[in-house]
Each structure stands twice: as structure tokens, then as C-alpha cells.
Scaffold this motif. Structure first.
Motif, PDB file in Angstrom:
ATOM      1  N   LYS A  91       0.826  -1.201   0.000  1.00 54.98           N
ATOM      2  CA  LYS A  91       0.000   0.000   0.000  1.00 54.98           C
ATOM      3  C   LYS A  91       0.864   1.257   0.000  1.00 54.98           C
ATOM      4  N   GLU A  92       0.266   2.326  -0.485  1.00 56.35           N
ATOM      5  CA  GLU A  92       0.803   3.686  -0.368  1.00 56.35           C
ATOM      6  C   GLU A  92       2.177   3.848  -1.014  1.00 56.35           C
ATOM      7  N   LEU A  93       2.332   3.321  -2.214  1.00 58.13           N
ATOM      8  CA  LEU A  93       3.549   3.578  -2.988  1.00 58.13           C
ATOM      9  C   LEU A  93       3.518   5.029  -3.460  1.00 58.13           C
ATOM     10  N   GLN A  94       4.587   5.757  -3.200  1.00 56.14           N
ATOM     11  CA  GLN A  94       4.624   7.169  -3.585  1.00 56.14           C
ATOM     12  C   GLN A  94       6.050   7.613  -3.878  1.00 56.14           C
ATOM     13  N   ILE A  95       6.146   8.645  -4.707  1.00 60.89           N
ATOM     14  CA  ILE A  95       7.436   9.264  -4.998  1.00 60.89           C
ATOM     15  C   ILE A  95       7.729  10.253  -3.892  1.00 60.89           C
ATOM     16  N   GLU A  96       8.834  10.021  -3.202  1.00 59.09           N
ATOM     17  CA  GLU A  96       9.180  10.838  -2.048  1.00 59.09           C
ATOM     18  C   GLU A  96      10.063  12.015  -2.436  1.00 59.09           C
ATOM     19  N   ASP A  97      10.932  11.799  -3.424  1.00 61.02           N
ATOM     20  CA  ASP A  97      11.854  12.867  -3.830  1.00 61.02           C
ATOM     21  C   ASP A  97      12.288  12.584  -5.274  1.00 61.02           C
ATOM     22  N   GLU A 130      16.734  10.752 -11.129  1.00 59.90           N
ATOM     23  CA  GLU A 130      16.904   9.978  -9.895  1.00 59.90           C
ATOM     24  C   GLU A 130      15.680  10.202  -9.010  1.00 59.90           C
ATOM     25  N   ILE A 131      15.046   9.121  -8.628  1.00 61.25           N
ATOM     26  CA  ILE A 131      13.794   9.186  -7.879  1.00 61.25           C
ATOM     27  C   ILE A 131      13.883   8.303  -6.641  1.00 61.25           C
ATOM     28  N   GLN A 132      13.411   8.850  -5.543  1.00 62.40           N
ATOM     29  CA  GLN A 132      13.280   8.049  -4.318  1.00 62.40           C
ATOM     30  C   GLN A 132      11.798   7.724  -4.112  1.00 62.40           C
ATOM     31  N   VAL A 133      11.497   6.438  -3.995  1.00 60.55           N
ATOM     32  CA  VAL A 133      10.115   6.018  -3.746  1.00 60.55           C
ATOM     33  C   VAL A 133      10.060   5.264  -2.424  1.00 60.55           C
ATOM     34  N   ARG A 134       8.876   5.293  -1.848  1.00 55.42           N
ATOM     35  CA  ARG A 134       8.662   4.559  -0.600  1.00 55.42           C
ATOM     36  C   ARG A 134       7.263   3.960  -0.601  1.00 55.42           C
ATOM     37  N   VAL A 154      15.470  -4.923  -2.556  1.00 50.06           N
ATOM     38  CA  VAL A 154      15.848  -4.082  -1.418  1.00 50.06           C
ATOM     39  C   VAL A 154      15.251  -4.666  -0.149  1.00 50.06           C
ATOM     40  N   GLN A 155      15.868  -4.343   0.975  1.00 50.38           N
ATOM     41  CA  GLN A 155      15.388  -4.826   2.268  1.00 50.38           C
ATOM     42  C   GLN A 155      14.449  -3.838   2.948  1.00 50.38           C
ATOM     43  N   ASP A 156      14.628  -2.573   2.656  1.00 54.71           N
ATOM     44  CA  ASP A 156      13.831  -1.537   3.303  1.00 54.71           C
ATOM     45  C   ASP A 156      12.627  -1.198   2.437  1.00 54.71           C
ATOM     46  N   SER A 157      11.691  -0.438   2.999  1.00 51.62           N
ATOM     47  CA  SER A 157      10.479  -0.062   2.263  1.00 51.62           C
ATOM     48  C   SER A 157      10.656   1.267   1.539  1.00 51.62           C
ATOM     49  N   ARG A 158      11.854   1.499   1.037  1.00 50.97           N
ATOM     50  CA  ARG A 158      12.128   2.655   0.181  1.00 50.97           C
ATOM     51  C   ARG A 158      13.352   2.344  -0.652  1.00 50.97           C
ATOM     52  N   VAL A 159      13.465   3.037  -1.792  1.00 50.02           N
ATOM     53  CA  VAL A 159      14.599   2.800  -2.670  1.00 50.02           C
ATOM     54  C   VAL A 159      14.817   4.035  -3.527  1.00 50.02           C
TER      55      VAL A 159
END
Length: 369
Positions: A289-295, A300-304, A332-337
Motif C-alpha cells: 500500500k501507499e507507494l509514492q514518490i518521495e523525492d 533519480e527518484i526516491q520512492v517509498r 531491497v530490504q527496506d520499504s524505500r529505494v
């Protein structure tokens, strides 16, 4: 065979690879004779419309039958439009994620004018048999078998079930609803997958061709069915099997919707397909849920995204690109990349993978502006 069908069959084999033997061991115990027996018993009650005596008789019958399989059964009594009736719920607690819930449902009521052998004793008996053969085979997540009243009076039972689930903050992750699965217009064992979620649709197709003799079509259809209640409250988490719209019965809502028109072998194949589907869903991570572009900085894009609720997540698979044949992927191991080389119009997709190497039954996706 078309390329799309070959692709689906290969993906189906891959999806079920880790649990295929378990599925076969469970569904081989499904019995057409038992399903006919349930149907015969329910048919004797006549109309099961909420104002008819057969409705109360069906509630008692379902409760006693499910209890005979070892379930603790909940009767959800309420008064739809001034008439007292109840949903009947049996719960198979999850072994690893008991707070995460999947639901298989069918309505057991009929129209006032007849017994409703297809609409919907057929779905009801498929669900009874699913509950029986799964009773001694709990899955990682909890499975609820929900028998709804009042569908023919306006989806009353399903809306009451969902109202209570929302009120009690049930983490309901997916739902299958079967309705009118037993009438066959020819010798074929065929039925229609009715879905809102394409991931669930593909699992149902795969369960059918891997483990049963059922021929499946599909239609993106859930409105005006009990599946609609789930969609309204929980979003795009719905699948199931039903006769409309690819197959439509001349007995629909008629007094001659009787036991003799039902192909009980077809009902059995639907039950087996449903069991295979729910076994995989309850063994897999749910859609995130709640996939979004954070930066974003150029390409180059950071999503979480919100971390998966399951306890056994090993990694997340992230893919991105504009062409399905040339996707980039990263684990990836974390919920952002942070992703590089991302252009407008690309699709970013994420799913969780658990420690058994079973991936989520659907992707969460976002399109880059």
C-alpha cells in the motif's frame, strides 16, 4: 496457443511452485457426492429469501454443518429491513499471521419465488466443501468462510459483514465471492472469473488449469454483487467465480432454478479452484500500500511504500521501465529505494517476497509524471 496464454501458464506454474503439492493434497479430497448432498439438503428448504422460513432453516443447517467440520461458528444476527436474519461465518485461524484475513464468500439466500439451486445454492455448496477440505489445513494467514444472507434483498448480508469488519478494524487483504456457478449450458465444465483485481484473476486462472478440469473465462465485474461491498470498503481486492456475463442461465431468478439443472461436477471444480486460489493468497504477501514518490532529482527518484504487514518478508522486488520486455529490477530490504535513469511515463512496480520465496499476489504500481 496464444502467446498471452502461454505467458499466463508459465506465470501460473511459477506462482504455485512452492505450494503446488500442498494444493493437490487438499483438493483431491473434494467430493462431488458431498456437494450434491449439501445441495439436496438446502433444496428441501424451498425459498431462502429473508422473509421465508427456509432462510432460518438454512442458517441452522450451515451452522451445524460447519460445526461438524470442527469450526467455531459465528452467526451475525441483524435485522435487515425489520426482518431478523444472520450471516454464518466460520474462521480458520492463520498459523503465522492470524490478524491478516482473507475471505471466501457466497450468499445462501434465494429469490422469493424459488429455491435458487444455481442462485445461489451452487455457490453455497462449493463454499461448504471448501471449508470442509481446508478445516485441517490452516494457512499462514486467516481464512474466513462467509455465508451471506439477504443478497437478493439488496446485498444486505455482505454489507453488514463488511460494516462489522471495518468497525472492528479487521485487516482484510483479499476476498473471493462465488455466485451462480452450477448451471452448464453444454457439456463443458466452464465458468467465469469475476474480478476487480487482475492479480487475483490470474491466480484463479492458474488454479483452474493447474489443479482442476474447469475452463475459465473472465470479466471485470463486481458491481451489484456481494463483492461490491468488499470493494467499497477495502478497494481493489476482489475476485471470484460466477455465471454472469459470459454464461447466463435461463433459470435466473425463476421458480425453475431447481436441483435438476445443476451440474454438481462443475460446482466441485469451482470449489477446488477456489481452494487453490485462497491457499496461494493466504500463503503470499499481500499487495503493498501507499507507494509514492518521495523525492526526485532529474532522473533519480526516491520512492517509498508502507512496509508489508506479514512477519516473514525477506525482500522487496522493485521493477521500473516503460516496456515490460526491458524492465530494470532491484531487490531491497527496506520499504524505500532510490532509482536512477527514471523517465516520465515509466511505471514503477513493487511487491514483497517472503522467506519461502513466494512473492505477493499483486504489484503496487505508480506512473512517473
Amino acid at each position: 496457443m496464444m502467446a498471452s496464454e502461454r505467458n499466463l501458464r508459465q506465470r501460473g506454474h511459477d506462482m504455485f511452485e512452492k505450494i503446488a503439492e500442498d494444493v493437490r493434497n487438499v483438493i483431491k479430497t473434494a467430493s462431488v457426492n458431498r456437494i450434491f448432498g449439501y445441495a439436496r439438503d438446502l433444496h428441501r428448504f424451498g425459498s431462502k429469501y429473508i422473509t421465508e422460513p427456509g432462510n432460518q432453516k438454512a442458517i441452522e443447517y450451515l451452522t451445524n454443518t460447519l460445526q461438524s467440520f470442527g469450526y467455531e461458528v459465528e452467526q451475525q444476527w441483524f435485522e435487515p429491513r425489520g426482518v431478523r436474519s444472520a450471516n454464518v461465518i466460520a474462521t480458520l485461524p492463520g498459523t503465522l499471521h492470524p490478524d491478516l484475513v482473507y475471505v471466501i464468500s457466497s450468499h445462501f439466500d434465494s429469490v422469493r419465488r424459488g429455491p435458487g439451486a444455481d442462485d445461489n445454492t451452487s455457490g453455497t455448496t462449493a463454499l461448504i466443501e471448501a471449508a470442509r477440505i481446508l478445516a485441517d489445513h490452516p494457512m499462514p494467514a486467516t481464512i474466513q468462510f462467509a455465508f451471506f444472507t439477504g443478497e437478493e434483498a439488496g446485498l444486505l448480508g455482505s454489507r453488514e459483514f463488511v460494516r462489522r469488519a471495518v468497525e472492528n478494524k479487521v485487516e482484510l487483504l483479499g476476498a473471493l465471492n462465488n455466485d451462480m456457478v452450477g448451471w452448464a449450458n453444454n457439456h463443458k465444465l466452464d465458468d467465469t472469473i469475476r474480478y476487480s483485481n487482475e492479480g487475483i484473476r490470474d491466480i484463479q486462472h492458474a488454479a483452474a488449469f493447474l489443479f482442476t478440469d474447469l475452463i475459465t473465462y473472465d470479466a471485470k465485474y463486481y458491481k451489484s454483487t456481494d463483492a461490491h461491498a468488499f470493494y467499497d470498503a477495502y478497494g481493489d481486492i476482489v475476485g471470484g467465480i460466477g455465471s454472469y456475463p459470459v454464461l447466463s442461465s435461463p433459470h435466473y431468478h425463476q421458480a425453475h432454478d431447481v436441483l435438476e439443472i445443476i451440474n454438481q461436477t462443475l460446482v466441485t471444480e469451482v470449489s477446488k479452484t477456489t481452494v487453490g486460489t485462497i491457499m496461494l493468497m493466504a500463503s503470499s504477501p499481500a499487495r503493498l500500500k501507499e507507494l509514492q514518490i518521495e523525492d526526485r532529482d532529474g532522473e533519480e527518484i526516491q520512492v517509498r511504500w508502507t512496509a508489508a504487514p506479514e512477519k516473514d518478508i525477506a525482500t522487496y522486488l522493485v521493477t521500473y521501465g516503460s516496456d515490460s520486455d526491458h524492465l530494470r529490477s532491484v531487490f531491497v530490504q527496506d520499504s524505500r529505494v532510490t532509482l536512477s535513469g527514471v523517465k516520465s511515463g515509466m511505471v514503477i512496480s513493487v511487491k514483497a517476497v517472503n522467506t519461502r520465496d513466494i512473492s505477493a499476489w499483486d504489484w503496487v504500481k505508480i506512473i512517473v509524471d
